[in-house]
Design an enzyme around this catalytic site. Structure first.
Site, PDB file in Angstrom:
ATOM      1  N   ASP A 108       2.186  -2.994   4.198  1.00  0.00           N
ATOM      2  CA  ASP A 108       3.429  -2.872   3.420  1.00  0.00           C
ATOM      3  C   ASP A 108       4.571  -3.191   4.367  1.00  0.00           C
ATOM      4  O   ASP A 108       4.352  -3.287   5.581  1.00  0.00           O
ATOM      5  CB  ASP A 108       3.579  -1.441   2.842  1.00  0.00           C
ATOM      6  CG  ASP A 108       4.506  -1.387   1.623  1.00  0.00           C
ATOM      7  OD1 ASP A 108       5.710  -1.687   1.766  1.00  0.00           O
ATOM      8  OD2 ASP A 108       4.023  -1.038   0.523  1.00  0.00           O
ATOM      9  N   ARG A 148      -6.145   1.314 -21.492  1.00  0.00           N
ATOM     10  CA  ARG A 148      -5.275   1.911 -22.523  1.00  0.00           C
ATOM     11  C   ARG A 148      -5.889   1.751 -23.908  1.00  0.00           C
ATOM     12  O   ARG A 148      -5.910   2.694 -24.705  1.00  0.00           O
ATOM     13  CB  ARG A 148      -3.913   1.208 -22.492  1.00  0.00           C
ATOM     14  CG  ARG A 148      -3.058   1.627 -21.340  1.00  0.00           C
ATOM     15  CD  ARG A 148      -1.860   0.704 -21.174  1.00  0.00           C
ATOM     16  NE  ARG A 148      -0.911   1.254 -20.229  1.00  0.00           N
ATOM     17  CZ  ARG A 148      -0.013   0.524 -19.563  1.00  0.00           C
ATOM     18  NH1 ARG A 148       0.032  -0.784 -19.737  1.00  0.00           N
ATOM     19  NH2 ARG A 148       0.826   1.102 -18.732  1.00  0.00           N
ATOM     20  N   GLY A 179       0.260   1.487  -4.881  1.00  0.00           N
ATOM     21  CA  GLY A 179      -0.481   1.274  -3.636  1.00  0.00           C
ATOM     22  C   GLY A 179      -1.092   2.546  -3.072  1.00  0.00           C
ATOM     23  O   GLY A 179      -2.249   2.532  -2.620  1.00  0.00           O
ATOM     24  N   ASN A 188       3.665  -7.954 -11.086  1.00  0.00           N
ATOM     25  CA  ASN A 188       4.155  -8.615 -12.305  1.00  0.00           C
ATOM     26  C   ASN A 188       5.238  -9.646 -11.998  1.00  0.00           C
ATOM     27  O   ASN A 188       5.869  -9.561 -10.954  1.00  0.00           O
ATOM     28  CB  ASN A 188       4.735  -7.547 -13.240  1.00  0.00           C
ATOM     29  CG  ASN A 188       3.685  -6.969 -14.160  1.00  0.00           C
ATOM     30  OD1 ASN A 188       2.860  -7.694 -14.704  1.00  0.00           O
ATOM     31  ND2 ASN A 188       3.719  -5.659 -14.327  1.00  0.00           N
ATOM     32  N   ASN A 192       9.698 -10.850  -7.409  1.00  0.00           N
ATOM     33  CA  ASN A 192       8.253 -10.770  -7.147  1.00  0.00           C
ATOM     34  C   ASN A 192       7.592 -12.125  -6.882  1.00  0.00           C
ATOM     35  O   ASN A 192       6.578 -12.190  -6.177  1.00  0.00           O
ATOM     36  CB  ASN A 192       7.555 -10.053  -8.306  1.00  0.00           C
ATOM     37  CG  ASN A 192       7.891  -8.566  -8.328  1.00  0.00           C
ATOM     38  OD1 ASN A 192       8.582  -8.082  -7.442  1.00  0.00           O
ATOM     39  ND2 ASN A 192       7.404  -7.854  -9.324  1.00  0.00           N
ATOM     40  N   ASP A 214      -4.705  -2.757 -19.489  1.00  0.00           N
ATOM     41  CA  ASP A 214      -4.635  -2.971 -20.943  1.00  0.00           C
ATOM     42  C   ASP A 214      -5.940  -2.548 -21.615  1.00  0.00           C
ATOM     43  O   ASP A 214      -5.935  -1.982 -22.715  1.00  0.00           O
ATOM     44  CB  ASP A 214      -4.334  -4.448 -21.233  1.00  0.00           C
ATOM     45  CG  ASP A 214      -3.017  -4.892 -20.612  1.00  0.00           C
ATOM     46  OD1 ASP A 214      -2.065  -4.103 -20.666  1.00  0.00           O
ATOM     47  OD2 ASP A 214      -2.963  -6.000 -20.062  1.00  0.00           O
ATOM     48  N   ALA A 254       0.800  -1.237   0.000  1.00  0.00           N
ATOM     49  CA  ALA A 254       0.000   0.000   0.000  1.00  0.00           C
ATOM     50  C   ALA A 254       0.825   1.276   0.000  1.00  0.00           C
ATOM     51  O   ALA A 254       0.295   2.353  -0.288  1.00  0.00           O
ATOM     52  CB  ALA A 254      -0.937  -0.005   1.221  1.00  0.00           C
ATOM     53  N   SER A 255       2.136   1.180   0.296  1.00  0.00           N
ATOM     54  CA  SER A 255       2.942   2.413   0.345  1.00  0.00           C
ATOM     55  C   SER A 255       3.606   2.713  -0.986  1.00  0.00           C
ATOM     56  O   SER A 255       4.312   3.713  -1.123  1.00  0.00           O
ATOM     57  CB  SER A 255       4.038   2.272   1.412  1.00  0.00           C
ATOM     58  OG  SER A 255       3.477   1.894   2.637  1.00  0.00           O
ATOM     59  N   HIS A 275      -0.710 -10.659 -19.726  1.00  0.00           N
ATOM     60  CA  HIS A 275      -0.323  -9.269 -19.472  1.00  0.00           C
ATOM     61  C   HIS A 275       1.179  -9.081 -19.645  1.00  0.00           C
ATOM     62  O   HIS A 275       1.903  -8.779 -18.707  1.00  0.00           O
ATOM     63  CB  HIS A 275      -0.778  -8.839 -18.069  1.00  0.00           C
ATOM     64  CG  HIS A 275      -0.328  -7.449 -17.732  1.00  0.00           C
ATOM     65  ND1 HIS A 275      -0.807  -6.323 -18.374  1.00  0.00           N
ATOM     66  CD2 HIS A 275       0.588  -7.003 -16.851  1.00  0.00           C
ATOM     67  CE1 HIS A 275      -0.214  -5.254 -17.890  1.00  0.00           C
ATOM     68  NE2 HIS A 275       0.646  -5.633 -16.969  1.00  0.00           N
ATOM     69  N   ARG A 309       9.346  -2.383 -13.217  1.00  0.00           N
ATOM     70  CA  ARG A 309      10.402  -2.435 -14.238  1.00  0.00           C
ATOM     71  C   ARG A 309      11.206  -1.142 -14.304  1.00  0.00           C
ATOM     72  O   ARG A 309      10.694  -0.070 -13.995  1.00  0.00           O
ATOM     73  CB  ARG A 309       9.763  -2.645 -15.615  1.00  0.00           C
ATOM     74  CG  ARG A 309       9.302  -4.052 -15.841  1.00  0.00           C
ATOM     75  CD  ARG A 309       8.942  -4.258 -17.296  1.00  0.00           C
ATOM     76  NE  ARG A 309       7.725  -3.555 -17.694  1.00  0.00           N
ATOM     77  CZ  ARG A 309       7.383  -3.303 -18.943  1.00  0.00           C
ATOM     78  NH1 ARG A 309       8.182  -3.653 -19.934  1.00  0.00           N
ATOM     79  NH2 ARG A 309       6.251  -2.698 -19.232  1.00  0.00           N
TER      80      ARG A 309
END
Ligand SMILES: NC(=O)c1ccc[n+]([C@@H]2O[C@H](COP(=O)([O-])OP(=O)(O)OC[C@H]3O[C@@H](n4cnc5c(N)ncnc54)[C@H](O)[C@@H]3O)[C@@H](O)[C@H]2O)c1
Length: 340
Positions: free
Chosen positions: A59, A178, A39, A144, A119, A175, A34-35, A202, A106
């Site tokens: 977090d 966008r 988040g 991700n 992750n 996606d 959340a931080s 994704h 990324r």
């Protein structure tokens, strides 16, 4: 959950098909991570919603500050901050929905799969805590690589015997958001009225916009369609490059994550006809996990609406994505199988 005992008599959204008591819209939603860049704005949007009664912010850093800050907003969601592994169980107790944007983003030159090593462990640890503390919650994974973090989450839930494929979602909403924005821009339409389903996964070529199924109906010459498809597939990288080392999409992702969470909550509250695309356990293709439009209901996925009729161009995109998707799914499953 209704504390008013008034049930539907004071319902602010009552209609013949939809009955939701304002007092019953009391969901407890947790944000894990959340931080972070996603988040914080995501938590702000959730705090701003009448659908949320309790907001649980977890977090490994800074959550007391984020929670204190948000708690001063004059909306009724009660906000609590939890920090560090010792407080994770408490953060999750009694949650109806858990949204997970925890994990590293990324930097320029990286693919989403380059995030796997860091992750995968974060998502597996958090999924383990969800399985132990709120196994029936709807789990919305933003971290991700989504193509692998959903198989990871599913395998961890299976280890505890609490896996429900109708409640585990890979959030691909950005996606769709966008695709809607780009199509609206090219055609001079109101983006709020445009809906482009995006299926597959994704990451890069696994992101498959179905322009042929867009509403309102739109048509593009072949070269423009290829360029538009490529832009939707690479839109995340467009943001990573523009941020030049400062991370990936955060504000648009927070918007998309909130949109998806509100759809899940609306459906849980009995709203009918709620449809969102998400990356889920699927029988629609030869991939075990695949994103397609889903009809959501009180218990998560009510019906998978499938791929629909594809153009020849889109059929090729699907065929091209299968190999990469299968590899990412296996990588996630193997990670959990080899976990100590
Ligand atoms: N699904 C999508 O469409 C989409 C879009 C954009 C970004 N993302 C992904 O979302 C993730 C988060 O991105 P961001 O920009 O917010 O990153 P960020 O680095 O700004 O924030 C990540 C947060 O996670 C926290 N965190 C790390 N380990 C944790 C743990 N074990 N438990 C709880 N919290 C932990 C960090 O302290 C940090 O606050 C990344 O993996 C990114 O690739 C997904």
């Amino acid at each position: 959950r209704c504390t008013s005992n008034l049930k539907y008599s004071l319902c602010w959204k009552s209609s013949k098909t939809q009955k939701i008591c304002w007092f019953c819209n009391n969901a407890k939603v947790a944000v894990l991570g959340a931080s972070g860049g996603i988040g914080q704005p995501l938590s702000l949007l959730l705090k701003n919603s009448p659908l949320v009664g309790e907001l649980s912010l977890f977090d490994i850093a800074h959550t007391p500050g984020v929670a204190a800050d948000l708690s001063h907003i004059e909306t009724r969601a009660h906000v609590t901050g939890y920090m560090g592994p010792d407080q994770l169980n408490a953060a999750l107790k009694g949650c109806d929905v858990v949204v997970i944007p925890a994990g590293v983003p990324r930097k320029p030159g990286m693919t989403r799969d380059d995030l796997f090593n860091t992750n995968a462990t974060i998502v597996a640890t958090l999924a383990d805590a969800v399985a132990r503390n709120c196994p029936e919650a709807m789990i919305c994974i933003i971290a991700n690589p989504v193509n692998s973090t959903i198989p990871i989450t599913s395998e961890v839930m299976k280890k505890y015997g609490v896996y429900n494929p109708n409640r585990v979602f890979g959030v691909t909403t950005l996606d769709i958001v966008r695709a809607n924005a780009f199509v609206a821009e090219l055609k001079g339409l109101d983006p709020a009225r445009v809906n482009v389903p995006v299926i597959g996964g994704h990451a890069g070529k696994t992101i498959i916009p179905l322009i042929s199924q867009a509403t309102p109906k739109v048509e593009f010459p072949a070269d423009q369609l290829s360029a538009l498809t490529a832009r939707i597939q690479d839109a995340g990288t467009e943001v990573v490059k523009a941020k030049a080392g400062a991370g990936s999409a955060t504000l648009s992702m927070a918007y998309a994550g909130a949109r998806f969470t509100f759809s899940v909550l609306d459906a849980m509250n009995g709203k009918e006809g709620v449809v969102e695309c998400a990356y889920v356990r699927s029988e629609e293709t030869e991939c075990k996990y695949f994103s397609t439009p889903l009809l959501l209901g009180k218990h998560g996925i009510e019906k998978n609406l499938g791929l629909g009729k594809l153009s020849a161009f889109e059929e090729n995109l699907v065929a091209d994505a299968i190999g990469e998707l299968k590899g990412s799914i296996k990588k996630g499953e193997d990670f959990v199988a080899n976990m100590k």
